[in-house]
Design a protein around this motif. Structure first.
Motif, mmCIF file in Angstrom:
data_model
loop_
_atom_site.group_PDB
_atom_site.id
_atom_site.type_symbol
_atom_site.label_atom_id
_atom_site.label_comp_id
_atom_site.label_asym_id
_atom_site.label_seq_id
_atom_site.Cartn_x
_atom_site.Cartn_y
_atom_site.Cartn_z
ATOM 1 N N ARG A 165 24.557 14.388 24.347
ATOM 2 C CA ARG A 165 24.314 15.816 24.147
ATOM 3 C C ARG A 165 25.576 16.561 23.737
ATOM 4 O O ARG A 165 25.516 17.679 23.243
ATOM 5 N N TYR A 166 26.746 15.963 23.948
ATOM 6 C CA TYR A 166 27.986 16.629 23.571
ATOM 7 C C TYR A 166 28.401 16.321 22.142
ATOM 8 O O TYR A 166 29.400 16.853 21.667
ATOM 9 N N GLY A 167 27.677 15.454 21.472
ATOM 10 C CA GLY A 167 28.028 15.150 20.092
ATOM 11 C C GLY A 167 28.152 13.652 19.880
ATOM 12 O O GLY A 167 27.577 12.851 20.614
ATOM 13 N N ALA B 46 24.625 28.492 23.499
ATOM 14 C CA ALA B 46 26.054 28.141 23.420
ATOM 15 C C ALA B 46 26.284 26.658 23.652
ATOM 16 O O ALA B 46 27.333 26.133 23.283
ATOM 17 N N THR B 47 25.324 25.997 24.273
ATOM 18 C CA THR B 47 25.545 24.585 24.615
ATOM 19 C C THR B 47 24.530 23.662 23.951
ATOM 20 O O THR B 47 24.403 22.512 24.350
ATOM 21 N N PRO C 168 26.431 20.807 19.469
ATOM 22 C CA PRO C 168 27.855 20.524 19.656
ATOM 23 C C PRO C 168 28.657 20.763 18.379
ATOM 24 O O PRO C 168 28.250 20.337 17.295
ATOM 25 N N TYR C 169 29.741 21.461 18.515
ATOM 26 C CA TYR C 169 30.655 21.675 17.390
ATOM 27 C C TYR C 169 31.868 20.785 17.607
ATOM 28 O O TYR C 169 32.582 20.921 18.602
ATOM 29 N N GLN C 170 32.038 19.858 16.701
ATOM 30 C CA GLN C 170 33.142 18.911 16.822
ATOM 31 C C GLN C 170 34.052 19.034 15.604
ATOM 32 O O GLN C 170 33.834 18.366 14.585
ATOM 33 N N PHE D 64 31.661 23.678 26.716
ATOM 34 C CA PHE D 64 30.859 22.697 25.978
ATOM 35 C C PHE D 64 31.625 22.185 24.762
ATOM 36 O O PHE D 64 31.602 20.998 24.454
ATOM 37 N N GLU D 65 32.335 23.099 24.101
ATOM 38 C CA GLU D 65 33.103 22.686 22.919
ATOM 39 C C GLU D 65 34.245 21.751 23.314
ATOM 40 O O GLU D 65 34.509 20.762 22.624
ATOM 41 N N ARG E 57 34.696 14.383 23.836
ATOM 42 C CA ARG E 57 33.746 13.304 23.593
ATOM 43 C C ARG E 57 34.047 12.610 22.251
ATOM 44 O O ARG E 57 33.949 11.403 22.129
ATOM 45 N N GLY E 58 34.431 13.389 21.263
ATOM 46 C CA GLY E 58 34.661 12.822 19.934
ATOM 47 C C GLY E 58 36.057 12.259 19.730
ATOM 48 O O GLY E 58 36.350 11.733 18.652
ATOM 49 N N ARG E 59 36.916 12.361 20.734
ATOM 50 C CA ARG E 59 38.299 11.885 20.556
ATOM 51 C C ARG E 59 38.320 10.364 20.380
ATOM 52 O O ARG E 59 37.657 9.633 21.117
ATOM 53 N N ILE F 176 23.237 30.853 27.337
ATOM 54 C CA ILE F 176 23.895 29.602 27.742
ATOM 55 C C ILE F 176 23.300 28.430 26.967
ATOM 56 O O ILE F 176 24.019 27.540 26.502
ATOM 57 N N ALA G 242 30.747 29.062 28.945
ATOM 58 C CA ALA G 242 29.946 27.839 28.830
ATOM 59 C C ALA G 242 30.118 27.221 27.442
ATOM 60 O O ALA G 242 30.238 25.997 27.312
ATOM 61 N N GLY G 243 30.145 28.084 26.405
ATOM 62 C CA GLY G 243 30.347 27.573 25.044
ATOM 63 C C GLY G 243 31.709 26.917 24.885
ATOM 64 O O GLY G 243 31.835 25.854 24.271
ATOM 65 N N CYS H 264 42.380 12.034 15.112
ATOM 66 C CA CYS H 264 41.978 11.487 16.415
ATOM 67 C C CYS H 264 40.628 12.024 16.856
ATOM 68 O O CYS H 264 40.312 12.017 18.047
ATOM 69 N N SER H 265 39.822 12.485 15.911
ATOM 70 C CA SER H 265 38.477 12.960 16.240
ATOM 71 C C SER H 265 37.442 12.076 15.544
ATOM 72 O O SER H 265 37.787 11.165 14.795
ATOM 73 N N SER H 266 36.186 12.361 15.789
ATOM 74 C CA SER H 266 35.102 11.619 15.141
ATOM 75 C C SER H 266 34.569 12.342 13.916
ATOM 76 O O SER H 266 33.468 12.062 13.448
ATOM 77 N N PRO I 114 28.224 32.999 28.849
ATOM 78 C CA PRO I 114 28.002 32.234 27.605
ATOM 79 C C PRO I 114 29.278 31.833 26.873
ATOM 80 O O PRO I 114 29.394 30.669 26.467
ATOM 81 N N ALA J 49 32.749 18.504 23.862
ATOM 82 C CA ALA J 49 32.376 17.864 22.597
ATOM 83 C C ALA J 49 33.619 17.288 21.911
ATOM 84 O O ALA J 49 33.585 16.172 21.374
ATOM 85 N N ILE J 50 34.721 18.058 21.943
ATOM 86 C CA ILE J 50 35.952 17.553 21.318
ATOM 87 C C ILE J 50 36.468 16.342 22.079
ATOM 88 O O ILE J 50 36.885 15.334 21.480
#
Lengths: 309, 149
Positions: free
Chosen positions: A287-289, B34-35, B38-40, A142-143, A149-151, B31, A138-139, B67-69, A135, A146-147
């Motif tokens: 799904r990633y943000g 945790a997924t 999304p934490y941005q 995934f983070e 993805r948001g760049r 899992i 995976a977290g 440089c992020s959203s 976990p 997500a980061i």
């Protein structure tokens, strides 16, 4: 062992008849006052009537001797009988040994099945390790996704279209801007004033897959001002503003295409601000943000106590 | 001769099988948790820095790019400045915003998603001619050395 009846002289087995002669009914007591059952187990008759047995054996021996004397050439058969007894005893010993060995073998040599147990232990250890390690990995993965993805690098900036700015699916039209006087207990940053911006917002198509952010102001000095939150304004405003907090849900509830909802936003800006640009963002989501795709700008001027788009 | 599992091993196997099932369910749930959301965080990059000595102290200006959203609200405390003697340069006159004040955003610098901007503040005079800046982009630490004019 059989005995000879004292009454009729015939032989019978007292253990089978409880000491009663089956021929004449004479009763023969067991030795040493033992019951017939106990006597049957211990076979007390054997001792009591040992004399009779010996007598019987003696008679048998005498008869055999007589037979031997009558037929001396049959000695070989007698010898063979003795050898047969020895062979029989040897066979019985071997059988007993084999039975004993068979009784021991299942305990000592029978193979045990531990394969499924070992497999389950290994599986449990692996699962425990996975529960602890996977976990967070995976977290973290995934983070990072997500980061990544948001760049954003150099987002698309779209100028106003006429008097409106479009950041799909919303269209924003400036309807007014006004300074708000505040004389409440909270301290404002030095040289700042509260600006209220009024917008008419319509929506084309369905709701976006992302939560739209409140628009922000870009000032001429290169700084930005975020809209004050609804919960902050509840402590600042004396009167209820019906257009406050209308975005985006009032817009979602519009039923007629092209219909507009009145929305208002409040900003803390330098008192000398004369021009500003209100900026609207459009995102994409998976799904990633979310990812910022476009910024639509709508410049306006603030003249005196009011503002014009 | 047929192999046979002892009774105690059968009991242990059943318990382990149940434990494996629970662990598998827990693993899937962990899992998934945790997924699932999304934490941005806002990721702000320092693209340039300058410092000049003034009568009040050392004025440091940092050029920033979000440089992020995610929009960022920045304070001088988000950046760590050290002089050549590796002494931390404390901010002068700056105060931690009072977040109970509804106007607290007036004491921070807003940097919306995808935008560039500046943050400027006064620090105590540094020892030496250059300042080392540390900051974090997400969890990554970055460093920049720049001169004091």
């Amino acid at each position: 062992m059989k005995i000879r009846c004292d009454g009729c002289g015939k032989k019978f087995d007292p253990a089978k008849t409880d000491g009663i002669c089956p021929y004449c009914g004479a009763w023969h007591s067991p030795p040493e006052d033992q019951s017939f059952d106990a006597a049957q187990e211990a076979d007390p008759w054997e001792e009591d009537f040992a004399g009779a047995a010996e007598q019987e054996a003696q008679e048998a021996r005498e008869a055999r001797e007589r037979e031997e004397m009558d037929a001396p050439d049959e000695e070989e058969f007698d010898l063979s009988d003795e050898e047969g007894e020895e062979e029989e005893q040897e066979r019985l010993r071997r059988m007993a040994a084999a039975r004993a060995a068979a009784a021991v073998l299942p305990q000592q040599q029978r193979p045990k099945r531990y394969g499924p147990l070992v497999l389950l232990i290994v599986l449990t250890v692996l699962l425990l390790a996975a529960v602890v390690a996977v976990p967070p990995l995976a977290g973290g993965w995934f983070e990072r996704q997500a980061i990544a993805r948001g760049r954003v690098e150099d987002p698309t900036v779209t100028p106003a279209q006429g008097e409106a700015a479009v950041a799909a699916p919303f269209t924003y039209r400036l309807t007014g801007a006004a300074w708000i006087d505040y004389d409440g207990p909270w301290q404002m940053p030095e040289g700042s004033r509260l600006l209220r911006v009024e917008l008419a917002v319509s929506m084309a198509g369905g709701e976006p897959g992302w939560d739209p952010e409140d628009p922000y102001l870009a000032l001429d000095d290169g700084s930005y001002r975020m809209a004050l939150h609804y919960y902050q304004l509840e402590e600042i405003l004396d009167e209820e503003d019906p257009a406050l907090g209308a975005f985006p849900y009032e817009v979602y509830w519009l039923e007629t295409p092209g219909e507009e909802a009145a929305c208002s936003f409040y900003y803390l800006v330098p008192a000398q601000t004369g021009k500003a640009t209100i900026c609207f963002e459009r995102y994409s989501a998976d799904r990633y943000g979310v990812r910022l795709e476009e910024i639509a700008e709508l410049p306006f001027t603030i003249a005196g106590e009011g503002a014009q788009g | 001769m047929k192999a046979r599992m002892p009774n105690w091993a059968r009991v242990v196997s059943v318990l382990l099988a149940l434990l494996c099932g629970l662990l598998a369910i827990g693993l899937i749930g962990s899992i998934s948790a945790a997924t699932s959301y999304p934490y941005q965080p806002a990721v702000v990059r320092v693209t340039g820095a300058r410092a000049e000595q003034t009568e009040q102290g050392c004025r440091v200006t940092l050029e920033l790019e979000n440089c992020s959203s995610t929009a960022a609200e920045l304070e001088p405390d988000d950046f760590y400045l050290y002089d050549e003697g590796y002494s931390w340069l404390a901010q002068i006159g700056g105060m931690q915003p009072d977040y109970t004040n509804p106007f607290s955003s007036g004491w921070t610098v807003a940097l919306p998603a995808g935008r560039s901007g500046e943050i400027s503040f006064l620090t105590v005079p540094p020892e030496g001619d250059q300042i080392t800046l540390y900051w974090y982009e997400g969890e990554e630490e970055h460093q920049l050395v720049f001169p004091v004019e």
